[in-house]
Design a protein around this motif. Sequence first.
Motif, mmCIF file in Angstrom:
data_model
loop_
_atom_site.group_PDB
_atom_site.id
_atom_site.type_symbol
_atom_site.label_atom_id
_atom_site.label_comp_id
_atom_site.label_asym_id
_atom_site.label_seq_id
_atom_site.Cartn_x
_atom_site.Cartn_y
_atom_site.Cartn_z
ATOM 1 N N PRO A 166 0.742 -1.098 0.091
ATOM 2 C CA PRO A 166 -0.233 -0.190 0.072
ATOM 3 C C PRO A 166 0.756 1.101 -0.120
ATOM 4 C CG PRO A 166 0.171 -0.733 2.278
ATOM 5 C CD PRO A 166 1.080 -1.726 1.421
ATOM 6 N N ARG A 167 0.353 2.485 -0.256
ATOM 7 C CA ARG A 167 1.170 3.499 -0.061
ATOM 8 C C ARG A 167 1.368 3.790 1.324
ATOM 9 N NH1 ARG A 167 0.998 7.187 -4.071
ATOM 10 N NH2 ARG A 167 2.498 8.330 -2.640
ATOM 11 N N TYR A 168 0.585 3.588 2.297
ATOM 12 C CA TYR A 168 0.654 3.907 3.817
ATOM 13 C C TYR A 168 0.315 2.658 4.235
ATOM 14 C CZ TYR A 168 0.608 8.738 2.153
ATOM 15 O OH TYR A 168 0.697 9.822 1.610
ATOM 16 N N GLN A 169 1.396 2.322 5.356
ATOM 17 C CA GLN A 169 1.215 0.956 5.972
ATOM 18 C C GLN A 169 1.256 1.447 7.550
ATOM 19 O OE1 GLN A 169 0.448 -2.427 4.925
ATOM 20 N NE2 GLN A 169 0.029 -2.648 7.310
ATOM 21 N N VAL A 170 0.512 0.883 8.555
ATOM 22 C CA VAL A 170 0.659 0.906 9.771
ATOM 23 C C VAL A 170 0.858 -0.352 10.397
ATOM 24 C CG1 VAL A 170 -0.119 1.922 12.013
ATOM 25 C CG2 VAL A 170 -0.269 3.169 10.002
ATOM 26 N N THR A 171 1.893 -0.681 11.308
ATOM 27 C CA THR A 171 2.157 -2.020 11.653
ATOM 28 C C THR A 171 2.223 -1.813 13.169
ATOM 29 O OG1 THR A 171 2.805 -4.393 11.533
ATOM 30 C CG2 THR A 171 4.383 -2.569 11.318
ATOM 31 N N GLN A 172 2.110 -2.805 14.045
ATOM 32 C CA GLN A 172 2.622 -2.785 15.278
ATOM 33 C C GLN A 172 3.846 -3.241 15.709
ATOM 34 O OE1 GLN A 172 -0.583 -5.290 17.150
ATOM 35 N NE2 GLN A 172 -1.965 -3.433 17.737
ATOM 36 N N PHE A 173 4.485 -2.979 16.699
ATOM 37 C CA PHE A 173 5.859 -3.299 16.896
ATOM 38 C C PHE A 173 5.924 -4.893 17.126
ATOM 39 C CE2 PHE A 173 10.103 -2.673 18.810
ATOM 40 C CZ PHE A 173 10.158 -3.890 19.791
ATOM 41 N N GLY A 174 6.853 -5.472 16.337
ATOM 42 C CA GLY A 174 6.922 -6.977 16.067
ATOM 43 C C GLY A 174 5.999 -7.721 15.482
ATOM 44 N N LYS A 175 4.900 -6.996 14.663
ATOM 45 C CA LYS A 175 3.975 -7.748 13.911
ATOM 46 C C LYS A 175 4.594 -7.686 12.411
ATOM 47 C CE LYS A 175 -0.956 -7.794 12.721
ATOM 48 N NZ LYS A 175 -2.251 -7.212 12.862
ATOM 49 N N PRO A 219 6.238 4.976 -6.106
ATOM 50 C CA PRO A 219 5.759 6.203 -5.383
ATOM 51 C C PRO A 219 6.185 5.723 -3.712
ATOM 52 C CG PRO A 219 3.962 4.748 -5.916
ATOM 53 C CD PRO A 219 4.988 4.317 -6.613
ATOM 54 N N GLY A 220 6.603 4.722 -3.761
ATOM 55 C CA GLY A 220 6.839 4.417 -2.141
ATOM 56 C C GLY A 220 5.630 3.988 -1.204
ATOM 57 N N THR A 221 6.177 3.174 -0.076
ATOM 58 C CA THR A 221 5.121 2.924 0.862
ATOM 59 C C THR A 221 5.588 3.509 2.405
ATOM 60 O OG1 THR A 221 4.441 0.856 -0.054
ATOM 61 C CG2 THR A 221 4.226 1.196 2.371
ATOM 62 N N ARG A 222 5.001 4.502 2.911
ATOM 63 C CA ARG A 222 5.402 4.912 4.154
ATOM 64 C C ARG A 222 4.996 4.104 5.241
ATOM 65 N NH1 ARG A 222 7.756 9.009 5.892
ATOM 66 N NH2 ARG A 222 7.798 10.291 3.717
ATOM 67 N N LEU A 223 5.946 3.315 5.815
ATOM 68 C CA LEU A 223 5.683 2.724 7.049
ATOM 69 C C LEU A 223 5.817 3.223 8.502
ATOM 70 C CD1 LEU A 223 5.221 -0.512 8.024
ATOM 71 C CD2 LEU A 223 7.570 -0.489 8.289
#
Lengths: 115, 110
Positions: A8-17, A108-112
């Motif tokens: 995706p263009r933006y990805q939010v993940t949890q620590f360790g996931k 375009p990059g994925t911002r994690l």
Amino acid sequence: DAMVIQNPRYQVTQFGKPVTLSCSQTLNHNVMYWYQQKSSQAPKLLFHYYDKDFNNEADTPDNFQSRRPNTSFCFLDIRSPGLGDAAMYLCATSRGLAGDPHEQYFGPGTRLTVT
Amino acid sequence: QQPVQSPQAVILREGEDAVINCSSSKALYSVHWYRQKHGEAPVFLMILLKGGEQKGHEKISASFNEKKQQSSLYLTASQLSYSGTYFCGTIPSNTGKLIFGQGTTLQVKP
């Protein structure tokens, strides 16, 4: 007309996931790269594929893995993301390497974000 | 091994000129120039492959002094659209891998 697509263009993940970022290209280029870019810094090469040949940079953490199932697709797997892995991840392609250098085309990059 | 760019930042008025320099401690096979706007991917500007080669792209041109292991990017009569961060990328002769400089931030004001 998109040539290098990242999802995706933006990805939010949890620590360790574990998280997977994807890249696809319509250019039929034989080289695909993954870069990590942190704020106000230059892109840093993590690894690249020349066709199916995988090349890891010496300082790329073991936490980062990559897969290239076919010419068009390449994946970046982060097995256990830490807060320090929050960055923009750029995928790029080119037609060749050292003996035949060509420009690299960036997606375009994925911002994690790691929470 | 990372090439060094100078200056780190430039502020210009529209129509003014600027020069961005890139130097390496390693012998170079080629030099690439990219521009990146905030939040976007780097966009290729040009490659210089031979010592002494110069290339132009509209009002943006570059030179490559292979002997001095240096390249310079010239922006003439700058436009607002030139704003962004400029990266040089060098390929040392023995590696084939592109290594980016730290970037030069260019801001063009009306």
